[in-house]
Scaffold this motif. Structure first.
Motif, PDB file in Angstrom:
ATOM      1  N   THR A 119      -7.412 -14.887   4.371  1.00 50.80           N
ATOM      2  CA  THR A 119      -6.839 -13.585   4.737  1.00 50.80           C
ATOM      3  C   THR A 119      -6.108 -13.672   6.065  1.00 50.80           C
ATOM      4  OG1 THR A 119      -8.663 -12.493   3.570  1.00 50.80           O
ATOM      5  CG2 THR A 119      -7.380 -11.148   5.104  1.00 50.80           C
ATOM      6  N   PHE A 120      -6.696 -14.365   7.019  1.00 48.60           N
ATOM      7  CA  PHE A 120      -6.106 -14.488   8.356  1.00 48.60           C
ATOM      8  C   PHE A 120      -4.778 -15.224   8.297  1.00 48.60           C
ATOM      9  CE2 PHE A 120      -5.738 -16.647  12.500  1.00 48.60           C
ATOM     10  CZ  PHE A 120      -5.846 -15.559  13.356  1.00 48.60           C
ATOM     11  N   PHE A 121      -4.731 -16.348   7.565  1.00 51.87           N
ATOM     12  CA  PHE A 121      -3.521 -17.165   7.498  1.00 51.87           C
ATOM     13  C   PHE A 121      -2.393 -16.482   6.744  1.00 51.87           C
ATOM     14  CE2 PHE A 121      -6.212 -21.231   7.943  1.00 51.87           C
ATOM     15  CZ  PHE A 121      -6.031 -21.228   9.310  1.00 51.87           C
ATOM     16  N   VAL A 122      -2.728 -15.729   5.693  1.00 53.20           N
ATOM     17  CA  VAL A 122      -1.694 -15.130   4.848  1.00 53.20           C
ATOM     18  C   VAL A 122      -1.286 -13.748   5.341  1.00 53.20           C
ATOM     19  CG1 VAL A 122      -1.129 -14.322   2.524  1.00 53.20           C
ATOM     20  CG2 VAL A 122      -2.410 -16.460   2.828  1.00 53.20           C
ATOM     21  N   TYR A 123      -2.287 -12.874   5.563  1.00 49.55           N
ATOM     22  CA  TYR A 123      -1.971 -11.478   5.848  1.00 49.55           C
ATOM     23  C   TYR A 123      -1.786 -11.196   7.336  1.00 49.55           C
ATOM     24  CZ  TYR A 123      -2.989 -10.910   0.961  1.00 49.55           C
ATOM     25  OH  TYR A 123      -2.947 -11.042  -0.401  1.00 49.55           O
ATOM     26  N   GLY A 124      -2.234 -12.109   8.189  1.00 50.55           N
ATOM     27  CA  GLY A 124      -1.941 -11.976   9.616  1.00 50.55           C
ATOM     28  C   GLY A 124      -0.443 -12.087   9.885  1.00 50.55           C
ATOM     29  N   PRO A 125       0.209 -13.191   9.448  1.00 51.39           N
ATOM     30  CA  PRO A 125       1.660 -13.300   9.635  1.00 51.39           C
ATOM     31  C   PRO A 125       2.439 -12.201   8.922  1.00 51.39           C
ATOM     32  CG  PRO A 125       0.712 -15.462   9.178  1.00 51.39           C
ATOM     33  CD  PRO A 125      -0.386 -14.457   8.957  1.00 51.39           C
ATOM     34  N   ILE A 126       2.006 -11.825   7.710  1.00 51.70           N
ATOM     35  CA  ILE A 126       2.706 -10.764   6.985  1.00 51.70           C
ATOM     36  C   ILE A 126       2.614  -9.447   7.755  1.00 51.70           C
ATOM     37  CG2 ILE A 126       2.638  -9.331   4.903  1.00 51.70           C
ATOM     38  CD1 ILE A 126       1.984 -11.811   3.297  1.00 51.70           C
ATOM     39  N   LEU A 127       1.447  -9.166   8.350  1.00 55.91           N
ATOM     40  CA  LEU A 127       1.278  -7.953   9.157  1.00 55.91           C
ATOM     41  C   LEU A 127       2.299  -7.915  10.284  1.00 55.91           C
ATOM     42  CD1 LEU A 127      -0.411  -5.423  10.058  1.00 55.91           C
ATOM     43  CD2 LEU A 127      -1.751  -7.024  11.464  1.00 55.91           C
ATOM     44  N   MET A 128       2.486  -9.048  10.957  1.00 61.67           N
ATOM     45  CA  MET A 128       3.415  -9.094  12.075  1.00 61.67           C
ATOM     46  C   MET A 128       4.870  -8.923  11.617  1.00 61.67           C
ATOM     47  SD  MET A 128       1.666  -9.234  14.755  1.00 61.67           S
ATOM     48  CE  MET A 128      -0.123  -9.077  14.720  1.00 61.67           C
ATOM     49  N   LEU A 178     -13.250 -23.024  -1.752  1.00 60.51           N
ATOM     50  CA  LEU A 178     -11.928 -22.925  -1.138  1.00 60.51           C
ATOM     51  C   LEU A 178     -10.893 -22.428  -2.148  1.00 60.51           C
ATOM     52  CD1 LEU A 178     -10.351 -23.265   1.427  1.00 60.51           C
ATOM     53  CD2 LEU A 178     -10.037 -25.684   0.886  1.00 60.51           C
ATOM     54  N   ASP A 179     -10.950 -22.954  -3.365  1.00 59.40           N
ATOM     55  CA  ASP A 179     -10.012 -22.519  -4.389  1.00 59.40           C
ATOM     56  C   ASP A 179     -10.220 -21.043  -4.734  1.00 59.40           C
ATOM     57  OD1 ASP A 179      -8.709 -25.167  -5.190  1.00 59.40           O
ATOM     58  OD2 ASP A 179     -10.824 -25.642  -5.388  1.00 59.40           O
ATOM     59  N   LEU A 180     -11.480 -20.644  -4.883  1.00 64.17           N
ATOM     60  CA  LEU A 180     -11.758 -19.257  -5.235  1.00 64.17           C
ATOM     61  C   LEU A 180     -11.471 -18.316  -4.075  1.00 64.17           C
ATOM     62  CD1 LEU A 180     -14.996 -19.635  -7.400  1.00 64.17           C
ATOM     63  CD2 LEU A 180     -12.729 -18.914  -8.149  1.00 64.17           C
ATOM     64  N   SER A 181     -11.595 -18.813  -2.840  1.00 63.35           N
ATOM     65  CA  SER A 181     -11.251 -17.969  -1.690  1.00 63.35           C
ATOM     66  C   SER A 181      -9.744 -17.753  -1.596  1.00 63.35           C
ATOM     67  CB  SER A 181     -11.776 -18.593  -0.390  1.00 63.35           C
ATOM     68  OG  SER A 181     -11.030 -19.756  -0.043  1.00 63.35           O
ATOM     69  N   GLU A 182      -8.968 -18.631  -2.230  1.00 68.16           N
ATOM     70  CA  GLU A 182      -7.523 -18.451  -2.292  1.00 68.16           C
ATOM     71  C   GLU A 182      -7.103 -17.734  -3.575  1.00 68.16           C
ATOM     72  OE1 GLU A 182      -5.978 -22.370  -1.853  1.00 68.16           O
ATOM     73  OE2 GLU A 182      -6.336 -22.454   0.311  1.00 68.16           O
ATOM     74  N   LEU A 183      -8.047 -17.618  -4.524  1.00 67.41           N
ATOM     75  CA  LEU A 183      -7.765 -16.968  -5.800  1.00 67.41           C
ATOM     76  C   LEU A 183      -8.212 -15.512  -5.821  1.00 67.41           C
ATOM     77  CD1 LEU A 183      -7.053 -16.997  -8.857  1.00 67.41           C
ATOM     78  CD2 LEU A 183      -9.341 -17.927  -9.259  1.00 67.41           C
ATOM     79  N   LEU A 184      -9.485 -15.268  -5.497  1.00 66.35           N
ATOM     80  CA  LEU A 184     -10.044 -13.927  -5.663  1.00 66.35           C
ATOM     81  C   LEU A 184      -9.563 -12.911  -4.624  1.00 66.35           C
ATOM     82  CD1 LEU A 184     -13.691 -14.815  -6.778  1.00 66.35           C
ATOM     83  CD2 LEU A 184     -11.712 -14.217  -8.187  1.00 66.35           C
ATOM     84  N   PRO A 185      -9.578 -13.248  -3.309  1.00 72.34           N
ATOM     85  CA  PRO A 185      -9.121 -12.243  -2.345  1.00 72.34           C
ATOM     86  C   PRO A 185      -7.695 -11.741  -2.603  1.00 72.34           C
ATOM     87  CG  PRO A 185     -10.345 -13.945  -1.217  1.00 72.34           C
ATOM     88  CD  PRO A 185     -10.146 -14.418  -2.623  1.00 72.34           C
ATOM     89  N   PRO A 186      -6.693 -12.624  -2.817  1.00 74.90           N
ATOM     90  CA  PRO A 186      -5.359 -12.089  -3.101  1.00 74.90           C
ATOM     91  C   PRO A 186      -5.327 -11.218  -4.355  1.00 74.90           C
ATOM     92  CG  PRO A 186      -5.217 -14.401  -2.504  1.00 74.90           C
ATOM     93  CD  PRO A 186      -6.667 -14.096  -2.694  1.00 74.90           C
ATOM     94  N   LEU A 187      -6.158 -11.578  -5.356  1.00 76.43           N
ATOM     95  CA  LEU A 187      -6.209 -10.769  -6.569  1.00 76.43           C
ATOM     96  C   LEU A 187      -6.758  -9.379  -6.264  1.00 76.43           C
ATOM     97  CD1 LEU A 187      -5.817 -10.657  -9.634  1.00 76.43           C
ATOM     98  CD2 LEU A 187      -8.150 -11.534  -9.885  1.00 76.43           C
ATOM     99  N   VAL A 188      -7.845  -9.330  -5.486  1.00 72.75           N
ATOM    100  CA  VAL A 188      -8.418  -8.050  -5.091  1.00 72.75           C
ATOM    101  C   VAL A 188      -7.446  -7.274  -4.207  1.00 72.75           C
ATOM    102  CG1 VAL A 188     -10.292  -6.941  -3.790  1.00 72.75           C
ATOM    103  CG2 VAL A 188     -10.794  -8.853  -5.314  1.00 72.75           C
ATOM    104  N   TYR A 189      -6.827  -7.997  -3.270  1.00 78.96           N
ATOM    105  CA  TYR A 189      -5.909  -7.334  -2.342  1.00 78.96           C
ATOM    106  C   TYR A 189      -4.678  -6.775  -3.051  1.00 78.96           C
ATOM    107  CZ  TYR A 189      -8.631  -9.869   1.191  1.00 78.96           C
ATOM    108  OH  TYR A 189      -9.641 -10.365   1.978  1.00 78.96           O
ATOM    109  N   SER A 190      -4.243  -7.431  -4.127  1.00 75.13           N
ATOM    110  CA  SER A 190      -3.076  -6.921  -4.847  1.00 75.13           C
ATOM    111  C   SER A 190      -3.372  -5.554  -5.436  1.00 75.13           C
ATOM    112  CB  SER A 190      -2.670  -7.902  -5.951  1.00 75.13           C
ATOM    113  OG  SER A 190      -3.670  -7.995  -6.954  1.00 75.13           O
ATOM    114  N   VAL A 191      -4.643  -5.312  -5.817  1.00 71.82           N
ATOM    115  CA  VAL A 191      -5.048  -3.995  -6.304  1.00 71.82           C
ATOM    116  C   VAL A 191      -5.159  -3.010  -5.138  1.00 71.82           C
ATOM    117  CG1 VAL A 191      -6.842  -2.689  -7.508  1.00 71.82           C
ATOM    118  CG2 VAL A 191      -6.254  -5.005  -8.268  1.00 71.82           C
TER     119      VAL A 191
END
Length: 399
Positions: free
Chosen positions: A237-246, A353-366
């Motif tokens: 979440t930090f690596f992906v949505y931190g930069p996107i937030l900025m 690691l794979d599921l942490s890159e799979l499930l959070p973005p899926l949940v966040y997209s909702v």
């Protein structure tokens, strides 16, 4: 004399593998990955122009990467660890070559190559660590490994964004290729694969689904997975949505890179978290870290896009606690896994690691379909609070 054998002088010069060996390898790997950690999500957002679609892209890539991870023990048994490690390094370089196309297919396959390469490197390196480091020394060795990678994860993301905005895509991803080559040379210099003591066993490779069942049947392995999954969800979440937030709040791409670099600069604290774990117990420190992380995420979520810089500060507080879990979390797995099951169980463990890159973005997209970016951090904060309770309740006090 006829019986005298002359050996090359440089062969005995390589010391037996130890904590510093693996810290060196991980540091070089970190440089290869960290230098584009902030560039990849920004590049994906430039191509797709939609936060929700970026989440779905990450979900697709992680799902395919998960399948590759589960089959990794069979590949290790067939080709040996040193060749799987070598392939992992090559995939990092290939991924960056694909990113250079700056196209949607190149972005997707580049992300996939990057994920599969990281999976191969993580599994084989963990196997080498468990072969060479005593269980009583794992906590100290892991703290050193995390701290050594601090420079890479601190300067890498900002350097990558700077190169991307100033010199373009070819220079940015060319740096990754250069570090991948350096990592490969260093790995073969250490000659880890030449040691007969760490060659793969001759037992038949188990079905990946059977490996999952065997893993789930062991409570301590399940708990180790939950701990690793919780802290990895934070970093994803930090690596992906931190930069996107900025970027979406007008702070700029460089601000996103600086945020990620500042969070990674906190890796220096891994040494101190390791000492705290040895003094107060790993269970107490890890449970405390989850609670602190949850509080920071909830505060970040309350500010959200209204106060992006304040949100960034709270995310950095969360990163400080995540470093504690980086330093101590893998100890729970390495002390629990049985020797004869290491390749199979390590592959299943690595799915965190794979599921942490799979499930959070899926949940966040909702979540993003109904709320702003702040809701992403609130959602994660609630989950990490649950992880903290599970850690405190079920992790043995002797950890």
């Amino acid at each position: 004399m006829v019986t005298q054998v002359r050996h090359p002088i440089w062969l005995p010069a390589v010391k037996p593998a130890g904590a510093r060996t693996f810290a060196t390898l991980y540091a070089l790997e970190s440089f290869a990955r960290a230098s584009i950690a902030s560039v990849v999500p920004i590049q994906a957002y430039e191509l797709l122009q939609n936060k929700q679609t970026v989440s779905l892209l990450y979900t697709l890539v992680a799902f395919i990467g998960l399948s590759a991870t589960l089959f990794m023990p069979m590949l290790i048994d067939r080709f040996s660890r040193r060749w799987i490690y070598t392939t992992g390094v090559a995939l990092l370089a290939v991924g960056s070559l694909l990113f250079m196309t700056h196209s949607l297919p190149g972005q997707m396959f580049g992300m996939l190559a990057r994920v599969m390469g990281a999976s191969a490197l993580a599994i084989t390196l963990n196997l080498y660590i468990m072969d060479h480091i005593r269980k009583t020394d794992i906590m100290q060795a892991e703290s050193l490994r995390m701290a050594t990678s601090m420079i890479a994860w601190t300067g890498g993301p900002t350097l990558g964004v700077f190169l991307y905005t100033r010199y373009g895509i070819f220079v940015t991803h060319g740096v990754v290729v250069a570090f991948a080559i350096a990592l490969l040379i260093t790995f073969w210099y250490f000659r880890l694969g030449d040691n007969a003591m760490i060659r793969p066993g001759k037992t038949r490779p188990a079905n990946p689904l059977r490996n999952i069942g065997r893993f789930v049947a062991q409570p301590r392995l399940r708990l180790a997975w939950v701990i690793a999954f919780g802290r990895s969800c934070f970093w994803t979440t930090f690596f992906v949505y931190g930069p996107i937030l900025m970027v979406v709040t007008g702070q700029g791409e460089l601000a996103g890179g600086l945020l990620v670099s500042a969070g990674n600069a906190l890796l220096f604290a891994a040494i101190y978290w390791g000492k705290a774990g040895r003094r107060f117990g790993a269970r107490n420190i890890m449970a405390f870290a989850f609670v602190g992380m949850s509080a920071a995420l909830l505060l970040a979520g309350l500010d959200g896009e209204r106060l992006p810089l304040v949100t960034g500060v709270f995310l950095l507080f969360g990163a400080l606690f995540a470093v504690a879990l980086d330093a101590l979390g893998s100890t729970a797995f390495m002390r629990a896994v049985r020797i004869h099951e290491r390749p199979q169980m390590t592959a299943v463990y690595r799915t965190y690691l794979d599921l942490s890159e799979l499930l959070p973005p899926l949940v966040y997209s909702v979540v993003l379909a109904f709320f702003g970016l702040g809701a992403v951090f609130v959602t994660l904060g609630a989950f990490t609070a649950i992880c903290g309770f599970i850690t405190w309740r079920y992790l043995p006090k002797s950890m």
